[in-house]
Design a protein around this motif. Structure first.
Motif, PDB file in Angstrom:
ATOM      1  N   ARG A  29       6.495  13.085   1.433  1.00 44.46           N
ATOM      2  CA  ARG A  29       5.523  13.224   0.363  1.00 44.46           C
ATOM      3  C   ARG A  29       4.175  13.705   0.916  1.00 44.46           C
ATOM      4  O   ARG A  29       3.560  14.638   0.401  1.00 44.46           O
ATOM      5  CB  ARG A  29       5.388  11.883  -0.375  1.00 44.46           C
ATOM      6  N   ILE A  31      -1.982  11.125   7.133  1.00 46.68           N
ATOM      7  CA  ILE A  31      -3.144  11.764   6.514  1.00 46.68           C
ATOM      8  C   ILE A  31      -4.242  11.979   7.542  1.00 46.68           C
ATOM      9  O   ILE A  31      -4.874  13.044   7.589  1.00 46.68           O
ATOM     10  CB  ILE A  31      -3.651  10.905   5.323  1.00 46.68           C
ATOM     11  N   PHE A  38       1.815   6.072   6.280  1.00 45.37           N
ATOM     12  CA  PHE A  38       1.485   7.299   5.542  1.00 45.37           C
ATOM     13  C   PHE A  38       0.030   7.692   5.786  1.00 45.37           C
ATOM     14  O   PHE A  38      -0.320   8.861   5.815  1.00 45.37           O
ATOM     15  CB  PHE A  38       1.736   7.116   4.046  1.00 45.37           C
ATOM     16  N   TRP A  39      -0.809   6.674   6.001  1.00 47.23           N
ATOM     17  CA  TRP A  39      -2.226   6.936   6.225  1.00 47.23           C
ATOM     18  C   TRP A  39      -2.443   7.592   7.591  1.00 47.23           C
ATOM     19  O   TRP A  39      -3.293   8.476   7.740  1.00 47.23           O
ATOM     20  CB  TRP A  39      -2.992   5.620   6.105  1.00 47.23           C
ATOM     21  N   ILE A  58      -6.045   5.568  -1.464  1.00 45.62           N
ATOM     22  CA  ILE A  58      -5.711   6.543  -0.421  1.00 45.62           C
ATOM     23  C   ILE A  58      -5.052   7.768  -1.060  1.00 45.62           C
ATOM     24  O   ILE A  58      -5.361   8.915  -0.708  1.00 45.62           O
ATOM     25  CB  ILE A  58      -4.783   5.905   0.637  1.00 45.62           C
ATOM     26  N   TYR A  68      -6.513  11.439  -1.004  1.00 44.88           N
ATOM     27  CA  TYR A  68      -5.712  12.457  -0.348  1.00 44.88           C
ATOM     28  C   TYR A  68      -5.809  13.797  -1.081  1.00 44.88           C
ATOM     29  O   TYR A  68      -5.836  14.860  -0.476  1.00 44.88           O
ATOM     30  CB  TYR A  68      -4.254  11.980  -0.274  1.00 44.88           C
ATOM     31  N   LEU A  72      12.168  11.171  -4.952  1.00 43.15           N
ATOM     32  CA  LEU A  72      10.974  10.707  -5.677  1.00 43.15           C
ATOM     33  C   LEU A  72      10.837  11.453  -7.007  1.00 43.15           C
ATOM     34  O   LEU A  72      10.576  10.854  -8.049  1.00 43.15           O
ATOM     35  CB  LEU A  72       9.721  10.908  -4.829  1.00 43.15           C
ATOM     36  N   SER A  87       0.834  -1.204   0.000  1.00 46.38           N
ATOM     37  CA  SER A  87       0.000   0.000   0.000  1.00 46.38           C
ATOM     38  C   SER A  87       0.872   1.259   0.000  1.00 46.38           C
ATOM     39  O   SER A  87       0.541   2.246  -0.653  1.00 46.38           O
ATOM     40  CB  SER A  87      -0.947  -0.007   1.191  1.00 46.38           C
ATOM     41  N   THR A  88       2.001   1.211   0.714  1.00 46.87           N
ATOM     42  CA  THR A  88       2.904   2.362   0.736  1.00 46.87           C
ATOM     43  C   THR A  88       3.438   2.654  -0.658  1.00 46.87           C
ATOM     44  O   THR A  88       3.418   3.798  -1.124  1.00 46.87           O
ATOM     45  CB  THR A  88       4.082   2.103   1.690  1.00 46.87           C
ATOM     46  N   PRO A 133      -1.207   1.689   8.022  1.00 49.04           N
ATOM     47  CA  PRO A 133      -0.222   2.173   7.055  1.00 49.04           C
ATOM     48  C   PRO A 133       0.348   3.497   7.566  1.00 49.04           C
ATOM     49  O   PRO A 133      -0.420   4.409   7.858  1.00 49.04           O
ATOM     50  CB  PRO A 133      -1.041   2.402   5.779  1.00 49.04           C
ATOM     51  N   GLY A 165      -3.591   1.480  -1.615  1.00 43.46           N
ATOM     52  CA  GLY A 165      -2.668   2.613  -1.564  1.00 43.46           C
ATOM     53  C   GLY A 165      -3.019   3.655  -2.619  1.00 43.46           C
ATOM     54  O   GLY A 165      -2.992   4.866  -2.365  1.00 43.46           O
ATOM     55  N   PHE A 198       0.809   3.922  -2.903  1.00 43.83           N
ATOM     56  CA  PHE A 198       0.505   5.305  -2.559  1.00 43.83           C
ATOM     57  C   PHE A 198       1.474   6.253  -3.256  1.00 43.83           C
ATOM     58  O   PHE A 198       1.087   7.314  -3.752  1.00 43.83           O
ATOM     59  CB  PHE A 198       0.586   5.485  -1.041  1.00 43.83           C
ATOM     60  N   LEU A 199       2.742   5.844  -3.319  1.00 42.15           N
ATOM     61  CA  LEU A 199       3.753   6.681  -3.967  1.00 42.15           C
ATOM     62  C   LEU A 199       3.676   6.591  -5.486  1.00 42.15           C
ATOM     63  O   LEU A 199       4.405   7.284  -6.191  1.00 42.15           O
ATOM     64  CB  LEU A 199       5.152   6.263  -3.512  1.00 42.15           C
ATOM     65  N   VAL A 225       8.216   8.675   2.548  1.00 48.56           N
ATOM     66  CA  VAL A 225       6.764   8.705   2.407  1.00 48.56           C
ATOM     67  C   VAL A 225       6.184   9.877   3.193  1.00 48.56           C
ATOM     68  O   VAL A 225       5.300  10.594   2.712  1.00 48.56           O
ATOM     69  CB  VAL A 225       6.155   7.371   2.885  1.00 48.56           C
ATOM     70  N   LEU A 246       4.452   3.850  -7.015  1.00 45.67           N
ATOM     71  CA  LEU A 246       5.564   2.984  -7.402  1.00 45.67           C
ATOM     72  C   LEU A 246       5.271   1.519  -7.099  1.00 45.67           C
ATOM     73  O   LEU A 246       6.157   0.681  -7.130  1.00 45.67           O
ATOM     74  CB  LEU A 246       6.841   3.396  -6.673  1.00 45.67           C
TER      75      LEU A 246
END
Lengths: 303, 305
Positions: free
Chosen positions: B250, B148, B144-145, A257, A261, B262, A237-238, B142, A254, A241-242, B247, A244
């Protein structure tokens, strides 16, 4: 000396305890959190497997006229779209269903690769010893010292995103955890009397491995997998998200999300919160079940 | 000690060379930066001229040797996109990233020690169960979540804190906090199990039998011996924090190395990617060395080996 004296009665107690299967069933019934976790995991697997049948809509179908509709517990909903629609008018619920499919596919298959690779290399290293052992364990040390996100980022960035590539990459990186454990138990088992006896009786190496060594490593493999699976799912998921991880055309949690976002500051918070929540619930369930597995199969590790 | 440092130094050079070679080789698969730079317009001659100017017309081996030669002089080439030396571009971003990473690790260590101690000394109690189940959720979300959700709660709904960019302390709280959370969850479990281990040792029993106050036993005898392995593991977590920061940067639009890399990966900006890989591995090697050295100070057994 004292240690042995202390351990002896424990072993006796283990002898008269119910057989493992009965014990685990009993333990499962006495732990409601483990039962609930099992239910959640089974539900997630069913959803992932049958996503094309049970998803109410095509997750990739854009419909800009019906974009950004709210989920059922809010105002401005769209009938038939339980969790509303995202910025492109895609059904969020169907998108999450298909996202589970990718999460679990990547998780389960990369762990299968890691297990097969780890068990074979671990047995090879432990059984062969010498230079093979040293070389393989050095490689494992080196791989373990690199953070997985960093490696995945570099490789995916260069070879491009793809489900197959992601699975292969994670499998090739995570074999180390299995390899070390298996090597350890091979070393511990190799010199035991019953293995020596089998060897003296003329058993071939593969017979010894399959009959006497493999059964002993099944439990640790199961316990490690319960820790690795959620880690891999979070990693997928990470990366997605990116941008990638899996390609943007493949629905992933991901990716959902990340898409949501972009709408967070406009007030459409559920687009990013709900997919993350869905993933978190499944990951918690796997972690709880993993804790429970460890308690049942490896009581020494309890707390 | 000196021998040990020498050995580490030469090992580091070897690791450096290996990293540079691996990155260089991988970048050859990545795609052609000249094509990307030229776009649809530009004649064939322009393309050839650009290729020559960037040194990309030479064979790979020559390119790599040239790269190493320049690298020794601290010159890793000019960024294709920003037009400034790639190395300085990366170095400029180090303070921002380190600010984030160091704050995160400090937060998690400072919070984890008291929480882990309380959990271990009140094993099975209410706080223990809350910390344990909380940490399970911490490692299950997660990362990164979480960031958020922080933005949503503290930035959008409550409006207490800024949600993007770098500035004063207020800008640092959300990104560092969300980066720290996963580590905090991990560290609480580490301190707790370490304390439980030590509290079961015979010297702790004998300290209690001597009639020492429980607080002396817990903090002086038990905690001290828990902290040695804990600090080591915490130090080694710096590496994965650097990765996690990519992450977080970002999500919070934090102007650190992670965002730069990135962008550069997507634009095939080779010199920047190479500089980043070398700088990151240098930081890694430095951290590992510091952890090793500090360990040999605290634990005499390491020195004799």
């Amino acid at each position: 000396m004292t240690k042995e004296a202390i351990q002896a009665p424990q072993q006796k107690a283990a002898d008269i305890a119910p057989p493992p299967r009965a014990r685990s069933t009993l333990a499962l019934l006495s732990r409601p959190d483990a039962l609930v976790s099992l239910g959640v995991i089974l539900a997630a697997i069913l959803i992932a497997t049958f996503a094309p049948l049970i998803a109410p809509h095509n997750p990739n179908q854009h419909n800009l006229n019906e974009a950004l509709k709210a989920p059922f517990f809010m105002k401005d909903t769209l009938p038939g779209y339980w969790l509303g629609t995202d910025g492109l008018g895609r059904d969020l619920l169907s998108y999450i269903f298909y996202g589970f499919r990718i999460s679990l596919t990547v998780g389960i298959f990369s762990i299968i690769i890691a297990t097969v690779l780890g068990v074979s290399l671990g047995i090879w290293a432990g059984y062969q010893g010498g230079r093979v052992d040293t070389a393989l364990m050095r490689l494992a040390d080196f791989q373990l010292s690199l953070p997985l996100v960093l490696v995945a980022l570099a490789v995916i960035a260069i070879f491009g995103p793809g489900v197959g590539k992601l699975i292969l990459l994670i499998g090739l990186v995570r074999w180390t955890v299995y390899g070390r454990t298996v090597r350890g138990s091979v070393l511990a088992t190799k010199e035991l009397d019953f293995v020596e006896a089998a060897r003296a009786a003329g058993a071939r190496p593969w017979e010894i491995i399959v009959r006497h060594i493999l059964p002993g490593v099944l439990t640790p493999i199961l316990i490690i997998s319960a820790v690795e699976l959620p880690r891999v799912m979070l990693l997928e998921s990470t990366l997605s998200f990116l941008g990638l991880g899996v390609p943007p055309t493949v629905p992933s949690l991901g990716g959902a999300i990340a898409h949501g976002y972009g709408f967070l500051l406009s007030g459409y918070w559920w687009l990013t919160v709900l997919p993350g929540l869905a993933l978190m619930i499944v990951v918690i369930a796997i972690n709880l079940l993993g804790d429970w597995l460890r308690d049942v199969f490896d009581p020494r590790m309890q707390n | 000690m000196r021998k040990f440092l020498f050995k580490r130094f030469f090992q580091s050079i070897g690791v450096f060379l290996a990293v540079s070679l691996v990155v260089f080789a991988m970048l050859q698969f990545a795609g052609d930066p000249v094509e990307l730079l030229m776009g649809e317009e530009g004649s064939q001659e322009d393309e050839i001229r650009l290729r020559e100017a960037l040194g990309l017309d030479k064979p790979y081996v020559v390119q790599y040797v040239l790269f190493l030669k320049n690298a020794l002089r601290g010159d890793l080439g000019i960024s294709y996109h920003h037009g400034v030396p790639a190395m300085s571009l990366v170095i400029e971003r180090i303070p921002a990233t380190m600010e984030l990473v160091l704050t995160a690790i400090l937060i998690s260590i400072i919070l984890a020690i008291p929480m882990g101690v309380v959990a271990a000394t009140h094993r099975g109690g209410l706080l223990d169960r809350i910390f344990l189940s909380g940490s399970l959720r911490g490692i299950s979300a997660p990362p990164f979540w979480i960031g958020i959700v922080f933005i949503l709660v503290f930035g959008v709904v409550l409006g207490w804190l800024p949600t993007s960019g770098r500035g004063g302390l207020a800008h640092l709280i959300l990104p560092a906090g969300s980066l720290a959370l996963y580590r905090l969850a991990l560290f609480i479990r580490l301190v707790r199990s370490g304390m439980l281990d030590v509290l079961g040792q015979e010297y702790v029993t004998s300290a209690r039998a001597k009639g020492l106050a429980e607080s002396v036993v817990v903090f002086k005898h038990a905690l001290k011996n828990t902290l040695i392995p804990f600090i080591t593991i915490a130090g080694l977590q710096m590496g994965s924090l650097l990765a996690g920061a990519i992450v977080t940067e970002r999500v919070f639009a934090w102007p650190g190395m992670g965002r730069l890399i990135l962008d550069s990966i997507q634009k095939l900006d080779y010199p920047v990617v190479m500089s980043w890989a070398l700088v990151t591995s240098a930081i890694f090697i430095l951290i590992n060395m510091l952890v090793d050295i500090s360990y040999s100070f605290v634990d005499p057994r390491v020195r004799t080996n």
